[in-house]
Design a protein around this motif. Sequence first.
Motif, mmCIF file in Angstrom:
data_model
loop_
_atom_site.group_PDB
_atom_site.id
_atom_site.type_symbol
_atom_site.label_atom_id
_atom_site.label_comp_id
_atom_site.label_asym_id
_atom_site.label_seq_id
_atom_site.Cartn_x
_atom_site.Cartn_y
_atom_site.Cartn_z
ATOM 1 N N PHE A 1 35.494 66.549 38.472
ATOM 2 C CA PHE A 1 35.846 65.775 39.660
ATOM 3 C C PHE A 1 35.338 64.341 39.532
ATOM 4 N N THR A 2 34.148 64.181 38.969
ATOM 5 C CA THR A 2 33.574 62.844 38.773
ATOM 6 C C THR A 2 34.455 62.024 37.832
ATOM 7 N N VAL A 3 34.897 62.640 36.742
ATOM 8 C CA VAL A 3 35.786 61.954 35.798
ATOM 9 C C VAL A 3 37.104 61.609 36.480
ATOM 10 N N MET A 4 37.664 62.558 37.222
ATOM 11 C CA MET A 4 38.910 62.305 37.948
ATOM 12 C C MET A 4 38.735 61.145 38.918
ATOM 13 N N ASN A 5 37.597 61.099 39.589
ATOM 14 C CA ASN A 5 37.347 60.042 40.558
ATOM 15 C C ASN A 5 37.308 58.677 39.878
ATOM 16 N N LYS A 6 36.668 58.615 38.718
ATOM 17 C CA LYS A 6 36.613 57.335 37.982
ATOM 18 C C LYS A 6 38.009 56.890 37.564
ATOM 19 N N GLN A 7 38.822 57.821 37.072
ATOM 20 C CA GLN A 7 40.183 57.493 36.670
ATOM 21 C C GLN A 7 41.007 57.045 37.872
ATOM 22 N N MET A 8 40.874 57.763 38.972
ATOM 23 C CA MET A 8 41.609 57.429 40.180
ATOM 24 C C MET A 8 41.173 56.070 40.716
ATOM 25 N N ALA A 9 39.876 55.789 40.673
ATOM 26 C CA ALA A 9 39.364 54.510 41.167
ATOM 27 C C ALA A 9 39.918 53.359 40.337
ATOM 28 N N ALA A 10 39.979 53.525 39.026
ATOM 29 C CA ALA A 10 40.527 52.482 38.163
ATOM 30 C C ALA A 10 42.003 52.253 38.469
ATOM 31 N N MET A 11 42.748 53.342 38.658
ATOM 32 C CA MET A 11 44.169 53.226 38.956
ATOM 33 C C MET A 11 44.392 52.547 40.313
ATOM 34 N N MET A 12 43.633 52.951 41.313
ATOM 35 C CA MET A 12 43.801 52.381 42.652
ATOM 36 C C MET A 12 43.391 50.912 42.683
ATOM 37 N N SER A 13 42.388 50.558 41.901
ATOM 38 C CA SER A 13 41.960 49.152 41.839
ATOM 39 C C SER A 13 43.058 48.272 41.267
ATOM 40 N N GLN A 14 43.813 48.819 40.321
ATOM 41 C CA GLN A 14 44.941 48.067 39.758
ATOM 42 C C GLN A 14 46.083 47.966 40.760
ATOM 43 N N GLN A 15 46.339 49.052 41.473
ATOM 44 C CA GLN A 15 47.453 49.071 42.414
ATOM 45 C C GLN A 15 47.150 48.286 43.686
ATOM 46 N N LEU A 16 45.902 48.285 44.095
ATOM 47 C CA LEU A 16 45.494 47.585 45.311
ATOM 48 C C LEU A 16 44.313 46.669 45.008
ATOM 49 N N PRO A 17 44.551 45.563 44.334
ATOM 50 C CA PRO A 17 43.446 44.685 43.933
ATOM 51 C C PRO A 17 42.711 44.067 45.125
ATOM 52 N N CYS A 18 43.313 44.104 46.310
ATOM 53 C CA CYS A 18 42.648 43.548 47.489
ATOM 54 C C CYS A 18 41.524 44.442 48.000
ATOM 55 N N VAL A 19 41.457 45.691 47.489
ATOM 56 C CA VAL A 19 40.414 46.630 47.907
ATOM 57 C C VAL A 19 39.382 46.709 46.782
ATOM 58 N N PRO A 20 38.104 46.495 47.087
ATOM 59 C CA PRO A 20 37.077 46.535 46.040
ATOM 60 C C PRO A 20 37.044 47.894 45.328
ATOM 61 N N ALA A 21 36.820 47.870 44.030
ATOM 62 C CA ALA A 21 36.757 49.100 43.235
ATOM 63 C C ALA A 21 35.691 50.053 43.768
#
Length: 173
Positions: free
Chosen positions: A44-64
């Motif tokens: 889950f921790t690994v999934m969260n890191k991957q998801m956070a990286a993806m979301m940061s790219q998709q929504l750069p206005c939201v802090p990682a």
Amino acid sequence: MTAGKWLMGVGACMALATGSVLAAQPTEAQVRELMQVMDVPDQFTVMNKQMAAMMSQQLPCVPASYWQTYIDKNGQEQLIKAMIPAYQHHFTADEVAGLIKFYRSPLGQKLVSEMPATMTEAAQSGQQWGRQRTSDMFSELQKEGKLDAQGRCLGTGSDNPPAASPGGGSGQQ
């Protein structure tokens, strides 16, 4: 012997013969133990890191840092609790006990430690295969005169978008 008793006896024999006797369902504690030895919380921790990286790219206005807490300890517990019934539905208590024994073995521990890298490599191979397969099929369709050089259908107008491909784009390399 009455007909009812005879039918019950035949039913019991049929159930034994077909292996459809109900087996004991694993307890929540057994499933939790299995998830622990399978290293599910770390996954889950690994999934969260991957998801956070993806979301940061998709929504750069939201802090990682915002996305890094998506699957926090509370979220992990909620996910585990939500997943337990699936394990209870698909595995018996004896099967879960066997899986726990396997995952505690040296080979089971190797599987747990190597699976993330194995799955990453396998996914990359699958993506590469998909790109090549799409390119080959597009080339074949172009040779047959069904697609133009940009991957668009012929004879239906020039405003058609390129045909979609698994690798994105028109399949051209």
